[in-house]
Design a protein around this motif. Sequence first.
Motif, PDB file in Angstrom:
ATOM      1  N   MET A  94       0.838  -1.194   0.000  1.00 57.99           N
ATOM      2  CA  MET A  94       0.000   0.000   0.000  1.00 57.99           C
ATOM      3  C   MET A  94       0.876   1.247   0.000  1.00 57.99           C
ATOM      4  O   MET A  94       1.873   1.317   0.684  1.00 57.99           O
ATOM      5  CB  MET A  94      -0.899  -0.015   1.224  1.00 57.99           C
ATOM      6  N   CYS A  95       0.484   2.217  -0.755  1.00 57.24           N
ATOM      7  CA  CYS A  95       1.264   3.447  -0.865  1.00 57.24           C
ATOM      8  C   CYS A  95       0.820   4.453   0.185  1.00 57.24           C
ATOM      9  O   CYS A  95      -0.362   4.579   0.477  1.00 57.24           O
ATOM     10  CB  CYS A  95       1.087   4.046  -2.246  1.00 57.24           C
ATOM     11  N   THR A  96       1.797   5.150   0.718  1.00 56.38           N
ATOM     12  CA  THR A  96       1.512   6.205   1.688  1.00 56.38           C
ATOM     13  C   THR A  96       2.186   7.484   1.233  1.00 56.38           C
ATOM     14  O   THR A  96       3.054   7.470   0.369  1.00 56.38           O
ATOM     15  CB  THR A  96       2.044   5.842   3.085  1.00 56.38           C
ATOM     16  N   THR A  97       1.798   8.565   1.812  1.00 54.22           N
ATOM     17  CA  THR A  97       2.438   9.839   1.529  1.00 54.22           C
ATOM     18  C   THR A  97       3.280  10.286   2.707  1.00 54.22           C
ATOM     19  O   THR A  97       3.612  11.449   2.834  1.00 54.22           O
ATOM     20  CB  THR A  97       1.393  10.923   1.182  1.00 54.22           C
ATOM     21  N   ASP A  98       3.617   9.359   3.589  1.00 56.32           N
ATOM     22  CA  ASP A  98       4.438   9.644   4.753  1.00 56.32           C
ATOM     23  C   ASP A  98       5.802  10.150   4.299  1.00 56.32           C
ATOM     24  O   ASP A  98       6.473   9.520   3.490  1.00 56.32           O
ATOM     25  CB  ASP A  98       4.590   8.366   5.590  1.00 56.32           C
ATOM     26  N   LYS A  99       6.220  11.299   4.816  1.00 53.84           N
ATOM     27  CA  LYS A  99       7.486  11.897   4.398  1.00 53.84           C
ATOM     28  C   LYS A  99       8.692  11.060   4.793  1.00 53.84           C
ATOM     29  O   LYS A  99       9.763  11.215   4.235  1.00 53.84           O
ATOM     30  CB  LYS A  99       7.615  13.314   4.966  1.00 53.84           C
ATOM     31  N   SER A 100       8.525  10.171   5.735  1.00 51.17           N
ATOM     32  CA  SER A 100       9.642   9.327   6.143  1.00 51.17           C
ATOM     33  C   SER A 100       9.734   8.058   5.305  1.00 51.17           C
ATOM     34  O   SER A 100      10.613   7.241   5.517  1.00 51.17           O
ATOM     35  CB  SER A 100       9.495   8.957   7.627  1.00 51.17           C
ATOM     36  N   ASP A 115      10.324   5.533   2.059  1.00 55.66           N
ATOM     37  CA  ASP A 115      11.413   5.342   1.113  1.00 55.66           C
ATOM     38  C   ASP A 115      11.101   6.074  -0.195  1.00 55.66           C
ATOM     39  O   ASP A 115      10.051   5.842  -0.793  1.00 55.66           O
ATOM     40  CB  ASP A 115      11.578   3.841   0.897  1.00 55.66           C
ATOM     41  N   PRO A 116      12.008   6.942  -0.676  1.00 57.80           N
ATOM     42  CA  PRO A 116      11.740   7.679  -1.924  1.00 57.80           C
ATOM     43  C   PRO A 116      11.507   6.764  -3.128  1.00 57.80           C
ATOM     44  O   PRO A 116      10.677   7.063  -3.981  1.00 57.80           O
ATOM     45  CB  PRO A 116      13.004   8.519  -2.126  1.00 57.80           C
ATOM     46  N   GLU A 117      12.233   5.654  -3.196  1.00 61.00           N
ATOM     47  CA  GLU A 117      12.028   4.730  -4.311  1.00 61.00           C
ATOM     48  C   GLU A 117      10.635   4.116  -4.245  1.00 61.00           C
ATOM     49  O   GLU A 117       9.944   3.992  -5.258  1.00 61.00           O
ATOM     50  CB  GLU A 117      13.089   3.632  -4.316  1.00 61.00           C
ATOM     51  N   GLN A 118      10.202   3.754  -3.054  1.00 60.27           N
ATOM     52  CA  GLN A 118       8.862   3.191  -2.887  1.00 60.27           C
ATOM     53  C   GLN A 118       7.797   4.218  -3.240  1.00 60.27           C
ATOM     54  O   GLN A 118       6.791   3.896  -3.887  1.00 60.27           O
ATOM     55  CB  GLN A 118       8.660   2.687  -1.449  1.00 60.27           C
ATOM     56  N   GLU A 119       8.014   5.442  -2.826  1.00 61.40           N
ATOM     57  CA  GLU A 119       7.058   6.512  -3.154  1.00 61.40           C
ATOM     58  C   GLU A 119       6.975   6.711  -4.664  1.00 61.40           C
ATOM     59  O   GLU A 119       5.898   6.895  -5.222  1.00 61.40           O
ATOM     60  CB  GLU A 119       7.456   7.812  -2.457  1.00 61.40           C
ATOM     61  N   SER A 120       8.116   6.644  -5.335  1.00 60.50           N
ATOM     62  CA  SER A 120       8.141   6.758  -6.795  1.00 60.50           C
ATOM     63  C   SER A 120       7.355   5.621  -7.437  1.00 60.50           C
ATOM     64  O   SER A 120       6.563   5.839  -8.366  1.00 60.50           O
ATOM     65  CB  SER A 120       9.592   6.748  -7.283  1.00 60.50           C
ATOM     66  N   LEU A 121       7.565   4.413  -6.943  1.00 64.22           N
ATOM     67  CA  LEU A 121       6.831   3.266  -7.478  1.00 64.22           C
ATOM     68  C   LEU A 121       5.326   3.408  -7.245  1.00 64.22           C
ATOM     69  O   LEU A 121       4.518   3.017  -8.098  1.00 64.22           O
ATOM     70  CB  LEU A 121       7.343   1.965  -6.865  1.00 64.22           C
TER      71      LEU A 121
END
Length: 80
Positions: free
Chosen positions: A1-7, A9-15
Amino acid sequence: MCTTDKSSDPEQESLCRFQWVLDHPRASPWFKEALRTALVGDPIQVLNEVEMLRELLRSRSETMVDRLYSLMKGENKNNS
Protein backbone atom coordinates in the motif's frame (compact mmCIF):
# COMPACT_ATOMS: atom_id res chain seq x y z
CA MET A 1 0.00 0.00 0.00
CA CYS A 2 1.26 3.45 -0.86
CA THR A 3 1.51 6.21 1.69
CA THR A 4 2.44 9.84 1.53
CA ASP A 5 4.44 9.64 4.75
CA LYS A 6 7.49 11.90 4.40
CA SER A 7 9.64 9.33 6.14
CA SER A 8 8.83 6.68 3.54
CA ASP A 9 11.41 5.34 1.11
CA PRO A 10 11.74 7.68 -1.92
CA GLU A 11 12.03 4.73 -4.31
CA GLN A 12 8.86 3.19 -2.89
CA GLU A 13 7.06 6.51 -3.15
CA SER A 14 8.14 6.76 -6.80
CA LEU A 15 6.83 3.27 -7.48
CA CYS A 16 3.53 4.22 -5.84
CA ARG A 17 3.23 7.19 -8.18
CA PHE A 18 3.94 4.97 -11.17
CA GLN A 19 1.31 2.50 -10.03
CA TRP A 20 -1.23 5.26 -9.54
CA VAL A 21 -0.82 6.33 -13.16
CA LEU A 22 -0.79 2.74 -14.42
CA ASP A 23 -4.07 2.12 -12.59
CA HIS A 24 -5.67 5.36 -13.74
CA PRO A 25 -8.40 4.69 -16.32
CA ARG A 26 -7.83 7.96 -18.19
CA ALA A 27 -4.08 7.56 -18.69
CA SER A 28 -3.39 6.74 -22.33
CA PRO A 29 -2.07 3.33 -23.34
CA TRP A 30 1.10 4.79 -24.90
CA PHE A 31 1.88 6.69 -21.68
CA LYS A 32 1.34 3.60 -19.55
CA GLU A 33 3.62 1.58 -21.82
CA ALA A 34 6.30 4.28 -21.61
CA LEU A 35 6.14 4.12 -17.81
CA ARG A 36 6.36 0.32 -17.79
CA THR A 37 9.37 0.47 -20.09
CA ALA A 38 11.02 3.21 -18.02
CA LEU A 39 10.68 1.14 -14.85
CA VAL A 40 12.97 -1.55 -16.24
CA GLY A 41 15.21 0.70 -18.35
CA ASP A 42 18.59 2.22 -17.65
CA PRO A 43 17.81 5.32 -15.54
CA ILE A 44 20.32 7.53 -17.35
CA GLN A 45 18.97 6.56 -20.74
CA VAL A 46 15.43 7.10 -19.46
CA LEU A 47 16.30 10.62 -18.24
CA ASN A 48 17.94 11.51 -21.56
CA GLU A 49 15.03 10.20 -23.56
CA VAL A 50 12.48 11.94 -21.36
CA GLU A 51 14.19 15.24 -22.10
CA MET A 52 14.22 14.53 -25.84
CA LEU A 53 10.57 13.48 -25.78
CA ARG A 54 9.63 16.57 -23.80
CA GLU A 55 11.37 18.88 -26.25
CA LEU A 56 9.97 17.19 -29.34
CA LEU A 57 6.40 17.01 -28.07
CA ARG A 58 6.43 20.49 -26.62
CA SER A 59 7.63 22.03 -29.87
CA ARG A 60 5.08 20.12 -31.95
CA SER A 61 2.21 20.77 -29.55
CA GLU A 62 2.94 24.49 -29.30
CA THR A 63 3.01 24.74 -33.10
CA MET A 64 -0.30 22.91 -33.39
CA VAL A 65 -1.98 25.00 -30.67
CA ASP A 66 -0.71 28.22 -32.27
CA ARG A 67 -2.05 27.10 -35.65
CA LEU A 68 -5.43 26.18 -34.17
CA TYR A 69 -5.61 29.50 -32.31
CA SER A 70 -4.85 31.39 -35.54
CA LEU A 71 -7.55 29.48 -37.39
CA MET A 72 -10.06 30.19 -34.63
CA LYS A 73 -9.18 33.88 -34.67
CA GLY A 74 -9.68 33.92 -38.43
CA GLU A 75 -13.10 32.27 -38.13
CA ASN A 76 -14.20 34.74 -35.46
CA LYS A 77 -13.02 37.63 -37.63
CA ASN A 78 -15.02 36.30 -40.60
CA ASN A 79 -18.14 35.87 -38.44
CA SER A 80 -18.06 39.51 -37.27
